[in-house]
Design a protein around this motif. Structure first.
Motif, PDB file in Angstrom:
ATOM      1  N   PRO A 375       0.824  -1.205   0.000  1.00 18.38           N
ATOM      2  CA  PRO A 375       0.000   0.000   0.000  1.00 18.38           C
ATOM      3  C   PRO A 375       0.861   1.260   0.000  1.00 18.38           C
ATOM      4  N   ALA A 376       0.367   2.294  -0.657  1.00 17.88           N
ATOM      5  CA  ALA A 376       1.035   3.594  -0.648  1.00 17.88           C
ATOM      6  C   ALA A 376       0.601   4.381   0.576  1.00 17.88           C
ATOM      7  N   ASP A 377       1.234   5.533   0.810  1.00 18.58           N
ATOM      8  CA  ASP A 377       0.859   6.356   1.959  1.00 18.58           C
ATOM      9  C   ASP A 377      -0.379   7.197   1.685  1.00 18.58           C
ATOM     10  N   THR A 378      -0.878   7.152   0.445  1.00 22.37           N
ATOM     11  CA  THR A 378      -2.045   7.932   0.030  1.00 22.37           C
ATOM     12  C   THR A 378      -2.920   7.043  -0.849  1.00 22.37           C
ATOM     13  N   PRO A 379      -4.226   7.022  -0.661  1.00 19.06           N
ATOM     14  CA  PRO A 379      -5.071   6.259  -1.580  1.00 19.06           C
ATOM     15  C   PRO A 379      -4.789   6.630  -3.035  1.00 19.06           C
ATOM     16  N   LEU A 380      -4.692   5.621  -3.882  1.00 21.98           N
ATOM     17  CA  LEU A 380      -4.257   5.832  -5.265  1.00 21.98           C
ATOM     18  C   LEU A 380      -5.233   6.707  -6.037  1.00 21.98           C
ATOM     19  N   LYS A 381      -6.514   6.524  -5.814  1.00 26.64           N
ATOM     20  CA  LYS A 381      -7.503   7.333  -6.523  1.00 26.64           C
ATOM     21  C   LYS A 381      -7.397   8.800  -6.129  1.00 26.64           C
ATOM     22  N   LEU A 382      -7.143   9.047  -4.873  1.00 30.88           N
ATOM     23  CA  LEU A 382      -6.965  10.419  -4.402  1.00 30.88           C
ATOM     24  C   LEU A 382      -5.735  11.051  -5.054  1.00 30.88           C
ATOM     25  N   ALA A 383      -4.633  10.319  -5.088  1.00 28.66           N
ATOM     26  CA  ALA A 383      -3.412  10.826  -5.720  1.00 28.66           C
ATOM     27  C   ALA A 383      -3.614  11.068  -7.207  1.00 28.66           C
ATOM     28  N   ASP A 384      -4.346  10.177  -7.856  1.00 26.39           N
ATOM     29  CA  ASP A 384      -4.604  10.317  -9.286  1.00 26.39           C
ATOM     30  C   ASP A 384      -5.469  11.544  -9.568  1.00 26.39           C
ATOM     31  N   TYR A 385      -6.491  11.733  -8.752  1.00 24.69           N
ATOM     32  CA  TYR A 385      -7.436  12.829  -8.981  1.00 24.69           C
ATOM     33  C   TYR A 385      -6.771  14.182  -8.795  1.00 24.69           C
ATOM     34  N   PHE A 386      -5.966  14.312  -7.727  1.00 22.70           N
ATOM     35  CA  PHE A 386      -5.326  15.596  -7.437  1.00 22.70           C
ATOM     36  C   PHE A 386      -3.913  15.691  -8.006  1.00 22.70           C
ATOM     37  N   LYS A 387      -3.519  14.691  -8.821  1.00 21.78           N
ATOM     38  CA  LYS A 387      -2.207  14.688  -9.492  1.00 21.78           C
ATOM     39  C   LYS A 387      -1.063  14.853  -8.485  1.00 21.78           C
ATOM     40  N   ILE A 388      -1.130  14.055  -7.426  1.00 24.18           N
ATOM     41  CA  ILE A 388      -0.084  14.034  -6.416  1.00 24.18           C
ATOM     42  C   ILE A 388       0.984  13.038  -6.861  1.00 24.18           C
ATOM     43  N   GLY A 389       2.200  13.495  -7.061  1.00 21.74           N
ATOM     44  CA  GLY A 389       3.263  12.642  -7.565  1.00 21.74           C
ATOM     45  C   GLY A 389       3.882  11.774  -6.481  1.00 21.74           C
ATOM     46  N   GLY A 390       4.605  10.743  -6.933  1.00 17.33           N
ATOM     47  CA  GLY A 390       5.354   9.904  -6.019  1.00 17.33           C
ATOM     48  C   GLY A 390       4.551   8.882  -5.265  1.00 17.33           C
ATOM     49  N   VAL A 391       3.299   8.675  -5.646  1.00 15.94           N
ATOM     50  CA  VAL A 391       2.454   7.715  -4.934  1.00 15.94           C
ATOM     51  C   VAL A 391       2.409   6.370  -5.663  1.00 15.94           C
ATOM     52  N   PHE A 392       2.214   6.403  -6.975  1.00 22.13           N
ATOM     53  CA  PHE A 392       2.188   5.179  -7.753  1.00 22.13           C
ATOM     54  C   PHE A 392       2.683   5.470  -9.158  1.00 22.13           C
ATOM     55  N   ARG A 393       2.947   4.397  -9.887  1.00 21.56           N
ATOM     56  CA  ARG A 393       3.415   4.509 -11.257  1.00 21.56           C
ATOM     57  C   ARG A 393       2.588   3.577 -12.134  1.00 21.56           C
ATOM     58  N   ILE A 394       1.939   4.142 -13.155  1.00 27.84           N
ATOM     59  CA  ILE A 394       1.163   3.328 -14.086  1.00 27.84           C
ATOM     60  C   ILE A 394       2.118   2.423 -14.859  1.00 27.84           C
ATOM     61  N   GLY A 395       1.765   1.168 -14.963  1.00 28.13           N
ATOM     62  CA  GLY A 395       2.638   0.208 -15.626  1.00 28.13           C
ATOM     63  C   GLY A 395       3.620  -0.454 -14.678  1.00 28.13           C
ATOM     64  N   SER A 396       3.402  -0.285 -13.369  1.00 23.77           N
ATOM     65  CA  SER A 396       4.281  -0.911 -12.384  1.00 23.77           C
ATOM     66  C   SER A 396       4.026  -2.406 -12.234  1.00 23.77           C
ATOM     67  N   ILE A 397       3.051  -2.914 -12.959  1.00 24.75           N
ATOM     68  CA  ILE A 397       2.836  -4.355 -13.069  1.00 24.75           C
ATOM     69  C   ILE A 397       2.640  -4.675 -14.542  1.00 24.75           C
ATOM     70  N   SER A 398       3.276  -5.730 -15.013  1.00 25.00           N
ATOM     71  CA  SER A 398       3.169  -6.137 -16.413  1.00 25.00           C
ATOM     72  C   SER A 398       1.817  -6.760 -16.691  1.00 25.00           C
ATOM     73  N   ASP A 399       1.370  -6.678 -17.937  1.00 18.51           N
ATOM     74  CA  ASP A 399       0.105  -7.319 -18.306  1.00 18.51           C
ATOM     75  C   ASP A 399       0.308  -8.750 -18.798  1.00 18.51           C
ATOM     76  N   ASN A 400       1.528  -9.283 -18.574  1.00 17.13           N
ATOM     77  CA  ASN A 400       1.814 -10.684 -18.844  1.00 17.13           C
ATOM     78  C   ASN A 400       2.767 -11.197 -17.769  1.00 17.13           C
ATOM     79  N   PRO A 401       2.740 -12.494 -17.460  1.00 18.36           N
ATOM     80  CA  PRO A 401       3.680 -13.025 -16.469  1.00 18.36           C
ATOM     81  C   PRO A 401       5.119 -12.778 -16.899  1.00 18.36           C
ATOM     82  N   THR A 402       5.963 -12.424 -15.930  1.00 22.87           N
ATOM     83  CA  THR A 402       7.364 -12.115 -16.229  1.00 22.87           C
ATOM     84  C   THR A 402       8.266 -13.317 -16.037  1.00 22.87           C
ATOM     85  N   GLY A 403       7.820 -14.270 -15.192  1.00 21.45           N
ATOM     86  CA  GLY A 403       8.662 -15.415 -14.924  1.00 21.45           C
ATOM     87  C   GLY A 403       9.785 -15.135 -13.943  1.00 21.45           C
ATOM     88  N   GLY A 404       9.868 -13.899 -13.452  1.00 19.28           N
ATOM     89  CA  GLY A 404      10.924 -13.535 -12.525  1.00 19.28           C
ATOM     90  C   GLY A 404      10.529 -13.761 -11.076  1.00 19.28           C
TER      91      GLY A 404
END
Length: 562
Positions: A375-404
């Protein structure tokens, strides 16, 4: 009612109808809930349970399609609390979703009013506490959404309508279980199974010759369960918001997080009969019983407890494939791109998801596509709505298994509004999995053993697959779903095995559009709690732009006042 709760209720009654962004012509239903600790004895030992209005399980929510639900929740616990709504899609408003990625927790001694609308929905669902492993202490209850008047239902009105909450249970308090997980250890096997909060003796009264509806939800922590009634058949009529073909079963597998509606006719000699719930796919089978009590009963339950399936995967898989949508029934159903014919719509993307378990820094973790959610220190939807940086990164999970190997991140996957996508859940582990996606109903188009390949699409059901909100994935198997991404927001996709969810087997799907139209997404509710990185600069911004009066509550974030 405590004074502070009564004050909160009067505030809700005065202001909710003025400020909720919902259709004015749809009815409102008001609920005032006080969440407390209390002594419970579900398995015969004293435990510290979570009660709602001094009830365990909590009160049912009864509603009708399109109703606006105004649920004022006062937190009398000694720690933050959130309720989530397993199946209510809450169109265009993920701020009210009740998971930490979208909603700030309710601090101890404070309240929050959820503003929900069961827009275009029917069916059987449940609510539950989503924070801090509270689900292991109670705080859950049933949700039923009836069809609007004059909308035909494909079966006669039953003589009675019962909520049946089943689930595995531990004798340990939730704080001890949580501490066990926080130390990086796996949970032991549960100690028993409950029916409506009781380890034995739950009773349902019937009259001979009449038919009753049972709304069965598996609100447990990890185990699939089999439900059956001695000498009685069950006719399946609805699954998580979809009227089904009315197939008759002698027993029914209900996987963790799932809900089913069945009709049972009291057509046997007048006496009492066993209701049996037992664990599935476990080496040690846990079993509990309740009673189907005829009003003119000539005697108590008798005979052996009826047995059920135990580890047979093929039996369960074939049953799951037999559950189909009733295409002739009226009522709300998914409607992608203006068509009910989901099988004729080309998918725009395929997402493949694979679970894994392992150690990270010497502690047990679980992951999807190698990412174990933190979990982040701020709800993700709240950070997204108010454009608060440093909370999450889009694409931080792949849309296919990585095998790693497993690593930790605040996993967010991006997706386009109005896309029509395929998600394949690949389960390479030896246990059954169960997945839920908040905010959506999806079609379960296929499931089978082994590895999914593109050739697996040849066996998809593209005509009458059941649309639901939770899907099981059998051991060493796959399940595939189709989803119309018609609900903008930040939506939690998670394992319904609660220890795995707690230790990282989840992520958020960000369904995005650049549109600012209210037709696509509502703005942040005026009663929303704000927390985390929402700072004074944003406070001034929100005050100037939205004309809100806001109050800073030290160490507990911000709360908006009208």
């Amino acid at each position: 009612m405590p004074l502070n709760l009564a004050v909160a209720a009067s505030i809700c009654s005065l202001f909710c109808s003025l400020f909720a962004i919902v259709s004015a012509e749809d009815p409102y239903r008001f609920f005032n809930w006080n969440v407390t600790y209390g002594d419970i004895y579900p398995l015969g030992v004293r435990q510290r349970g979570i009660l709602i209005n001094w009830q365990f399980p909590g009160p049912d929510i009864h509603s009708v399609t399109n109703d606006n639900l105004i649920i004022n929740v006062f937190n009398s616990l000694d720690e933050p609390f959130l309720l989530s709504w397993n199946g209510i899609q809450n169109r265009r408003n993920s701020f009210e979703d009740g998971v930490y990625g979208t909603t700030c927790p309710i601090p101890p001694g404070k309240n929050f009013t959820y503003i929900l609308q069961v827009k275009d929905q029917i069916g059987s669902f449940y609510y539950f506490p989503s924070l801090a492993f509270h689900k292991a202490a109670g705080g859950f209850g049933g949700i039923r959404i009836l069809s609007r008047p004059r909308i035909p239902v494909p079966f006669p009105d039953p003589a009675g309508d019962y909520t049946v909450l089943i689930g595995d249970w531990y004798k340990s308090n939730h704080t001890d279980l949580r501490a066990h997980l926080d130390k990086g250890k796996k949970l032991p096997l549960p100690d028993g199974i409950l029916i409506n909060g009781r380890g034995s003796g739950a009773a349902f009264n019937v009259e001979q010759g009449k038919t009753y509806r049972l709304r069965i939800s598996n609100v447990g922590l990890q185990n699939s369960l089999n439900f059956r009634i001695q000498n009685h058949k069950m006719k399946l009529v609805e699954v998580e918001g979809t009227h089904t073909l009315q197939t008759t079963y002698s027993s029914l597998d209900v996987h963790v997080g799932q809900s089913y509606s069945v009709l049972v006719t009291a057509d046997q000699p007048a006496r009492d009969y066993y209701i049996v719930v037992s664990s599935r796919f476990t080496s040690t089978v846990l079993t509990t019983t309740g009673i189907l009590h005829y009003s003119n009963s000539a005697g108590p339950v008798s005979g052996p407890i009826p047995g059920g399936p135990t580890v047979q995967i093929d039996w369960s898989l074939n049953q799951a494939r037999s559950i189909r949508s009733n295409l002739t029934a009226s009522g709300p159903r998914p409607n992608p791109q203006g068509s009910y014919h989901y099988g004729l719509i080309n998918t725009t993307k395929t997402i493949r998801l694979s679970s894994s378990a392992g150690q990270v820094n010497g502690k047990q973790r679980y992951a999807i596509n190698s990412v174990s959610f933190i979990p982040a220190d701020t709800p993700l939807k709240l950070a997204d709505y108010f454009k608060i940086g440093g909370v999450f990164r889009i694409g931080s999970i792949s849309d296919n298994p990585t095998g790693g190997g497993i690593y930790q991140d605040t996993a967010v996957m991006g997706a386009d509004y109005r896309a029509f996508i395929e998600i394949v859940f690949q389960n390479d582990e030896d246990i059954i999995q169960s997945y839920h996606l908040n905010g959506y109903q999806f079609w379960v188009v296929g499931m089978d053993g082994g590895q999914w390949t593109s050739a697996s699409r040849n066996q998809y059901n593209l005509r009458d697959a059941v649309a639901r909100v939770t899907v099981q994935v059998y051991p060493k198997s796959w399940s595939a779903i189709y989803i119309a991404l018609d609900n903008v927001g930040m939506w939690n996709l998670r394992s319904e095995s609660w220890a795995r969810q707690y230790l990282g087997q989840q992520f958020y799907l960000r369904v995005y559009t650049a549109s600012t139209s209210l037709r696509d997404e509502y703005p942040i509710p005026k009663n929303a709690r704000l927390c985390g990185k929402f700072n004074v600069a944003l406070l001034i911004y929100a005050r100037s732009v939205y004309k809100w009066n806001l109050k800073l509550t030290p160490a507990r974030g911000l709360i908006l006042f009208y």
